[in-house]
Design an enzyme around this catalytic site. Structure first.
Site, PDB file in Angstrom:
ATOM      1  N   ARG A   1     -19.884  86.770  27.529  1.00 49.50           N
ATOM      2  CA  ARG A   1     -19.693  85.350  27.228  1.00 49.50           C
ATOM      3  C   ARG A   1     -20.407  85.026  25.921  1.00 49.50           C
ATOM      4  O   ARG A   1     -19.919  84.298  25.079  1.00 49.50           O
ATOM      5  CB  ARG A   1     -20.222  84.456  28.363  1.00 49.50           C
ATOM      6  CG  ARG A   1     -20.161  82.990  27.982  1.00 49.50           C
ATOM      7  CD  ARG A   1     -20.336  81.969  29.102  1.00 49.50           C
ATOM      8  NE  ARG A   1     -20.958  82.407  30.307  1.00 49.50           N
ATOM      9  CZ  ARG A   1     -22.299  82.507  30.486  1.00 49.50           C
ATOM     10  NH1 ARG A   1     -23.128  82.198  29.525  1.00 49.50           N
ATOM     11  NH2 ARG A   1     -22.767  82.921  31.636  1.00 49.50           N
TER      12      ARG A   1
ATOM     13  N   TYR B   1      -4.818  63.988  16.708  1.00 51.11           N
ATOM     14  CA  TYR B   1      -4.164  64.855  17.686  1.00 51.11           C
ATOM     15  C   TYR B   1      -4.342  64.213  19.069  1.00 51.11           C
ATOM     16  O   TYR B   1      -5.456  63.808  19.431  1.00 51.11           O
ATOM     17  CB  TYR B   1      -4.802  66.241  17.643  1.00 51.11           C
ATOM     18  CG  TYR B   1      -4.276  67.170  18.696  1.00 51.11           C
ATOM     19  CD1 TYR B   1      -2.986  67.684  18.619  1.00 51.11           C
ATOM     20  CD2 TYR B   1      -5.054  67.529  19.782  1.00 51.11           C
ATOM     21  CE1 TYR B   1      -2.499  68.531  19.598  1.00 51.11           C
ATOM     22  CE2 TYR B   1      -4.569  68.381  20.769  1.00 51.11           C
ATOM     23  CZ  TYR B   1      -3.288  68.867  20.669  1.00 51.11           C
ATOM     24  OH  TYR B   1      -2.801  69.699  21.635  1.00 51.11           O
TER      25      TYR B   1
ATOM     26  N   ASP C   1     -10.993  68.579  11.326  1.00 46.92           N
ATOM     27  CA  ASP C   1      -9.979  69.373  12.021  1.00 46.92           C
ATOM     28  C   ASP C   1      -8.980  69.841  10.955  1.00 46.92           C
ATOM     29  O   ASP C   1      -8.184  69.062  10.441  1.00 46.92           O
ATOM     30  CB  ASP C   1      -9.287  68.504  13.092  1.00 46.92           C
ATOM     31  CG  ASP C   1      -8.214  69.267  13.868  1.00 46.92           C
ATOM     32  OD1 ASP C   1      -7.718  70.290  13.360  1.00 46.92           O
ATOM     33  OD2 ASP C   1      -7.857  68.815  14.974  1.00 46.92           O
TER      34      ASP C   1
ATOM     35  N   LYS D   1      -2.482  77.683  16.227  1.00 48.21           N
ATOM     36  CA  LYS D   1      -1.395  77.287  15.328  1.00 48.21           C
ATOM     37  C   LYS D   1      -1.247  78.301  14.183  1.00 48.21           C
ATOM     38  O   LYS D   1      -0.896  79.425  14.432  1.00 48.21           O
ATOM     39  CB  LYS D   1      -1.635  75.861  14.846  1.00 48.21           C
ATOM     40  CG  LYS D   1      -2.079  74.889  15.958  1.00 48.21           C
ATOM     41  CD  LYS D   1      -1.024  74.662  17.025  1.00 48.21           C
ATOM     42  CE  LYS D   1      -1.557  73.955  18.269  1.00 48.21           C
ATOM     43  NZ  LYS D   1      -2.299  72.720  18.038  1.00 48.21           N
TER      44      LYS D   1
END
Ligand SMILES: *Cc1c(COP(=O)(O)O)cnc(C)c1O
Length: 379
Positions: A46, A98, A170, A195
């Protein structure tokens, strides 16, 4: 080294144990320790995994930052940034965000005592007006989704410096190929790696890139403590995808321009949103802060009929009707009922997201086929 060379090589030296040229998928949750606490830099996956570390180095180099952190989704990355804040803190952000970011801010974090101001960020004076002693973070997206507004990153960075605020950008729509916000004064760059960076519509992932060591340490602590970290297989897939980011982006931009030019004179189109046109409200800023204008284009129809928009959206043969963007294949999306359905209608319409709006993610297919498809779908 230049961008294309970094995309292929940064963080990706041949594997030290075997010489494998491609970074192996280190499919392990834990690592051997010679004696308690004595390990080779990796204790539990992790916290750290070599496949992920290679990708984090690569993305940091592409953004021109010292540090990168990969998350299990773009939302996971955004969530970590907001967790830098404390109850009572305030955030200034855009009115054309978004949809998932808007939902997280209002539905998840407002109940924890954070306050978000959703303002028109095109005018830096509006941002300045909302700063008070509780303001800690400016969160912006540019180009915005889906109305392709351009926010002046450098002007926002000036305000952030003046009032000692964190500026987070972003950068999903531009990708690191078209825009590097930290070069313009931003503190944090966030990506939905899902994306353009990944580019093949087969992975969900997010990333944060930063220069400041303290900020990195704080974000890495949240990253490991809260646990939204991606697995090695997804890291491998993105390492493979990112190698062609520069040539994909060139083609997205080329095809995007041709599609925008075609739509501009089409008799059915009412408004067209693409920052590459000189009559776009912030075209000059787009030109200043972006290398090119990308392949994201939105438009609305004369008469504003949702039925007509649905009919068009369903009659494409090459464009696929689906959420998401930035993959090699062209997609069409109906923001009001798909990506932006979680935003109340009144707020949506204030931002220009009307019922007849369609958003295109122009892919890297042959442009002739895309134009033929658009022509027949709009007919
Ligand atoms: C998709 C997207 C996100 C969210 O990323 P996920 O990887 O889907 O969690 C955030 N911002 C923008 C601009 C996006 O397009």
């Amino acid at each position: 080294m230049k961008f294309g060379t970094k995309a292929i090589h940064a963080g990706q030296e041949p594997d030290p144990t075997t010489g494998a040229v491609m970074t192996p998928i280190y499919q392990t949750s834990t690592y051997w320790q010679a004696s308690p606490g004595k390990h080779q830099g990796y204790a539990y996956a992790r916290g750290k995994n070599p496949t992920r570390s290679a990708l984090e180095k690569c993305l940091a180099e592409l953004e021109g930052t010292r540090y990168g952190l990969c998350f299990s989704s773009g939302m996971g990355a955004t969530d970590a940034v907001v967790k830098l804040l404390r109850p009572g803190d305030e955030v200034i952000t855009g009115d054309d965000l978004y949809g998932g970011t808007y939902r997280m801010f209002t539905k998840v974090f407002e109940p924890f005592g954070l306050k978000f101001h959703f303002v028109d960020m095109k005018d830096p004076a509006v941002i300045r007006k909302h700063v008070n002693s509780k303001t800690k973070l400016i969160w912006l997206e540019t180009p915005t989704n889906p109305t392709m507004q351009i926010i002046d990153i450098e002007a926002c960075a000036k305000i952030a410096k003046e009032f000692k605020l964190i500026l987070a950008v972003d950068n999903t729509f531009a990708s690191p190929f078209l825009q590097n916000p930290t070069n313009l004064g931003a503190d944090i760059v966030m990506h939905s790696v899902t994306k353009y960076i990944s580019g093949h519509s087969d992975v969900i992932m997010g990333a944060l890139c930063v220069n400041d060591e303290k900020l990195y340490t704080d974000l890495a602590f949240i990253h490991n403590s809260c646990g939204a970290t991606p697995g090695p297989m997804d890291s491998f897939l993105v390492l493979r995808g990112v190698k062609t980011l520069h040539i994909r982006m060139e083609r997205h931009c080329f095809n995007g321009r041709k599609v925008a030019e075609f739509l501009k004179t089409h008799p059915k189109i009412d408004k067209l949103y693409w920052p590459g046109f000189p009559d776009h409200p912030n075209h000059d800023i787009a030109k200043k802060q972006m290398k090119d204008f990308g392949g994201m284009i939105s438009f609305s129809l004369k008469g504003n009929s949702q039925e007509e928009a649905f009919r068009i959206a369903s009659s494409f043969k090459v464009f696929t009707l689906a959420e998401s963007l930035g993959g090699v294949e062209s997609l069409v999306n109906h923001p009001a009922t798909m990506t932006h359905a979680s935003i109340p209608k009144a707020e949506r319409e204030r931002a220009g997201i009307v019922d007849s709006m369609l958003r295109l993610s122009v892919g890297i297919e042959d442009i002739d086929d895309l134009l033929i498809d658009l022509k027949q779908a709009l007919a």
